[in-house]
Design a protein around this motif. Structure first.
Motif, PDB file in Angstrom:
ATOM      1  N   PRO A  90      17.214 -11.239  28.814  1.00 32.89           N
ATOM      2  CA  PRO A  90      15.996 -10.429  28.727  1.00 32.89           C
ATOM      3  C   PRO A  90      16.238  -9.156  27.922  1.00 32.89           C
ATOM      4  O   PRO A  90      17.310  -8.553  28.011  1.00 32.89           O
ATOM      5  CB  PRO A  90      15.677 -10.103  30.191  1.00 32.89           C
ATOM      6  CG  PRO A  90      16.349 -11.176  30.981  1.00 32.89           C
ATOM      7  CD  PRO A  90      17.599 -11.497  30.217  1.00 32.89           C
ATOM      8  N   ALA A  91      15.257  -8.751  27.143  1.00 32.28           N
ATOM      9  CA  ALA A  91      15.398  -7.540  26.332  1.00 32.28           C
ATOM     10  C   ALA A  91      15.527  -6.295  27.194  1.00 32.28           C
ATOM     11  O   ALA A  91      16.049  -5.272  26.740  1.00 32.28           O
ATOM     12  CB  ALA A  91      14.198  -7.412  25.386  1.00 32.28           C
ATOM     13  N   ASN A  92      15.059  -6.391  28.447  1.00 36.49           N
ATOM     14  CA  ASN A  92      15.146  -5.234  29.348  1.00 36.49           C
ATOM     15  C   ASN A  92      16.336  -5.329  30.304  1.00 36.49           C
ATOM     16  O   ASN A  92      16.377  -4.650  31.332  1.00 36.49           O
ATOM     17  CB  ASN A  92      13.853  -5.066  30.140  1.00 36.49           C
ATOM     18  CG  ASN A  92      13.538  -6.276  31.026  1.00 36.49           C
ATOM     19  OD1 ASN A  92      14.211  -7.308  30.949  1.00 36.49           O
ATOM     20  ND2 ASN A  92      12.507  -6.159  31.855  1.00 36.49           N
ATOM     21  N   ASN A  93      17.305  -6.155  29.961  1.00 34.60           N
ATOM     22  CA  ASN A  93      18.519  -6.259  30.764  1.00 34.60           C
ATOM     23  C   ASN A  93      19.226  -4.900  30.777  1.00 34.60           C
ATOM     24  O   ASN A  93      19.545  -4.358  29.714  1.00 34.60           O
ATOM     25  CB  ASN A  93      19.437  -7.324  30.163  1.00 34.60           C
ATOM     26  CG  ASN A  93      20.637  -7.648  31.035  1.00 34.60           C
ATOM     27  OD1 ASN A  93      21.132  -6.809  31.779  1.00 34.60           O
ATOM     28  ND2 ASN A  93      21.112  -8.877  30.932  1.00 34.60           N
ATOM     29  N   SER A 178      12.891 -14.025  32.875  1.00 32.46           N
ATOM     30  CA  SER A 178      11.909 -12.937  32.809  1.00 32.46           C
ATOM     31  C   SER A 178      11.755 -12.259  34.171  1.00 32.46           C
ATOM     32  O   SER A 178      11.336 -11.102  34.254  1.00 32.46           O
ATOM     33  CB  SER A 178      10.555 -13.467  32.332  1.00 32.46           C
ATOM     34  OG  SER A 178       9.939 -14.280  33.332  1.00 32.46           O
ATOM     35  N   LYS A 179      12.106 -12.984  35.237  1.00 31.76           N
ATOM     36  CA  LYS A 179      12.003 -12.439  36.595  1.00 31.76           C
ATOM     37  C   LYS A 179      13.342 -11.918  37.106  1.00 31.76           C
ATOM     38  O   LYS A 179      13.426 -11.410  38.229  1.00 31.76           O
ATOM     39  CB  LYS A 179      11.482 -13.528  37.538  1.00 31.76           C
ATOM     40  CG  LYS A 179      10.096 -14.041  37.171  1.00 31.76           C
ATOM     41  CD  LYS A 179       9.707 -15.220  38.052  1.00 31.76           C
ATOM     42  CE  LYS A 179       8.344 -15.790  37.633  1.00 31.76           C
ATOM     43  NZ  LYS A 179       7.968 -16.985  38.453  1.00 31.76           N
ATOM     44  N   LYS A 181      16.287  -9.636  35.519  1.00 30.28           N
ATOM     45  CA  LYS A 181      16.723  -8.847  34.366  1.00 30.28           C
ATOM     46  C   LYS A 181      18.183  -9.090  33.998  1.00 30.28           C
ATOM     47  O   LYS A 181      18.532  -9.184  32.822  1.00 30.28           O
ATOM     48  CB  LYS A 181      16.514  -7.358  34.634  1.00 30.28           C
ATOM     49  CG  LYS A 181      15.045  -6.935  34.732  1.00 30.28           C
ATOM     50  CD  LYS A 181      14.936  -5.444  34.994  1.00 30.28           C
ATOM     51  CE  LYS A 181      13.486  -5.019  35.131  1.00 30.28           C
ATOM     52  NZ  LYS A 181      13.370  -3.558  35.404  1.00 30.28           N
ATOM     53  N   ARG A 201      10.780 -13.260  19.938  1.00 29.21           N
ATOM     54  CA  ARG A 201       9.894 -12.719  20.959  1.00 29.21           C
ATOM     55  C   ARG A 201      10.400 -11.358  21.424  1.00 29.21           C
ATOM     56  O   ARG A 201      11.606 -11.164  21.615  1.00 29.21           O
ATOM     57  CB  ARG A 201       9.819 -13.680  22.145  1.00 29.21           C
ATOM     58  CG  ARG A 201       8.960 -14.882  21.913  1.00 29.21           C
ATOM     59  CD  ARG A 201       8.995 -15.864  23.065  1.00 29.21           C
ATOM     60  NE  ARG A 201       9.014 -15.229  24.387  1.00 29.21           N
ATOM     61  CZ  ARG A 201       8.900 -15.889  25.532  1.00 29.21           C
ATOM     62  NH1 ARG A 201       8.765 -17.218  25.513  1.00 29.21           N
ATOM     63  NH2 ARG A 201       8.926 -15.257  26.690  1.00 29.21           N
ATOM     64  N   PRO A 202       9.514 -10.367  21.605  1.00 30.84           N
ATOM     65  CA  PRO A 202       9.955  -9.010  21.959  1.00 30.84           C
ATOM     66  C   PRO A 202      10.618  -8.900  23.328  1.00 30.84           C
ATOM     67  O   PRO A 202      11.332  -7.927  23.581  1.00 30.84           O
ATOM     68  CB  PRO A 202       8.649  -8.198  21.917  1.00 30.84           C
ATOM     69  CG  PRO A 202       7.557  -9.213  22.086  1.00 30.84           C
ATOM     70  CD  PRO A 202       8.052 -10.451  21.422  1.00 30.84           C
ATOM     71  N   ASP A 203      10.401  -9.870  24.204  1.00 31.89           N
ATOM     72  CA  ASP A 203      11.005  -9.815  25.538  1.00 31.89           C
ATOM     73  C   ASP A 203      12.364 -10.511  25.599  1.00 31.89           C
ATOM     74  O   ASP A 203      12.966 -10.615  26.664  1.00 31.89           O
ATOM     75  CB  ASP A 203      10.066 -10.438  26.569  1.00 31.89           C
ATOM     76  CG  ASP A 203       9.720 -11.900  26.249  1.00 31.89           C
ATOM     77  OD1 ASP A 203       9.751 -12.258  25.056  1.00 31.89           O
ATOM     78  OD2 ASP A 203       9.413 -12.661  27.184  1.00 31.89           O
ATOM     79  N   ILE A 204      12.854 -10.970  24.432  1.00 36.46           N
ATOM     80  CA  ILE A 204      14.112 -11.709  24.353  1.00 36.46           C
ATOM     81  C   ILE A 204      15.122 -10.965  23.484  1.00 36.46           C
ATOM     82  O   ILE A 204      14.776 -10.387  22.452  1.00 36.46           O
ATOM     83  CB  ILE A 204      13.873 -13.112  23.755  1.00 36.46           C
ATOM     84  CG1 ILE A 204      12.993 -13.954  24.670  1.00 36.46           C
ATOM     85  CG2 ILE A 204      15.197 -13.818  23.479  1.00 36.46           C
ATOM     86  CD1 ILE A 204      13.616 -14.302  26.002  1.00 36.46           C
TER      87      ILE A 204
END
Length: 305
Positions: A90-93, A178-179, A181, A201-204
């Protein structure tokens, strides 16, 4: 009596028409990743053979052809393209800066994704091994999952992959990370790149892999088309590239074989557009030869009946 004969004639015509439609209909069972490509092939083929109807189905529906994601020598399979797998998170890791600080090499990647004692000595000395306990690894559990190809590429089996197994379509792996992080998985390009904008993808986020001649910098910063070009022209042992095919669920027939032949020739031009690699020239010739041999065998069997 005349009215009865007329109704009988109409009924016979309808039955014959329905039979013809059924004979000219090809049903294909696909997963989420390959569905857009197969639909694109079907759309393009309709301009060549408007009399042939191609339907893409999923789930428990019966089909003439089914997707095959693991290589096998079965005669009823025709390989129609190649897919590539990249490790993602995830990009927010929260530990993303640490994960992407250096390019990952083969031993490091194996120690992260797989269980086993082959690299125990290496793991004890390597600080990246700490990520194996910090991160949750997600992989597919089905027979058609690309997890089988990913594991085989590194000399393991699907059961050797660490972490949690997700049933169903491999697209569910993206839902899982995605669920969560602090997690990683691997995925096909068509699942992680936007086919319209051709961007990641911006979340990856990608786990950087060691590659020669600056290939990874192009993959990391490039479009989907750049990625496909680099992977195809500068393959690295760290990126799994595997063929996928379509397998007959019933007796082969000339209408379906003609469609498969078209995919291997004209249809390959759509593979890159939909996030896949085309077959190499050698692979394509081998598949055409397989279809020719299958056709010859079917003709001989028909003559001997």
């Amino acid at each position: 009596m005349k009215k009865t004969n007329t109704l009988s004639t109409i009924a016979a015509i309808l039955i014959a028409s329905q039979s013809l439609v059924a004979q000219n209909t090809i049903t294909i069972k696909a997963n989420k990743a390959t569905k857009p490509l197969i639909e694109k092939w079907a759309e393009a083929y309709s301009t060549v053979r408007p009399d042939v109807n191609i339907e893409v189905v999923s789930g428990m529906q019966e089909a003439n052809l089914s997707l095959v994601y693991s290589p096998t020598n079965a005669d009823n399979i025709t390989y129609v393209g190649r897919y590539a797998l990249l490790p993602i998170t995830p990009a927010n890791n929260p530990i993303l800066p640490e994960l992407t600080k250096h390019e990952w090499k083969e031993k490091e990647l194996k120690s992260l994704f797989f269980v086993g004692d082959e690299y125990d000595d290496y793991d004890q000395k390597n600080k990246k091994n700490k990520f194996a306990s910090q991160l949750t690894i997600y992989s597919g559990s089905s027979k058609t999952s690309a997890s089988n190809a990913f594991a085989a590429h590194f000399g393991y089996t699907q059961s050797d992959i660490r972490g949690k197994k997700i049933a169903g379509d491999d697209a569910f792996l993206l839902n899982a990370i995605s669920k969560d992080k602090e997690s990683v998985t691997f995925s096909q390009l068509t699942n992680i790149y936007d086919l319209q904008t051709r961007t990641l993808r911006p979340d990856i986020a990608l786990l950087p892999l060691y590659a020669k001649k600056g290939a990874w910098q192009i993959i990391e910063n490039g479009t989907l088309d750049d990625v496909l070009r680099v992977i195809d022209s500068h393959p690295t042992d760290l990126i799994t590239i595997e063929e996928f095919g379509l397998s007959y669920n019933s007796e082969p027939n000339s209408i379906t074989d003609e469609f498969l032949r078209w995919i291997i020739t004209d249809g390959q031009s759509y593979n890159n557009q939909m996030g896949f690699l085309a077959l190499t020239d050698r692979e394509a010739r081998a598949q055409i030869n397989n279809i020719d041999e299958r056709t010859s065998t079917s003709n001989l069997l028909a003559q001997n009946k």
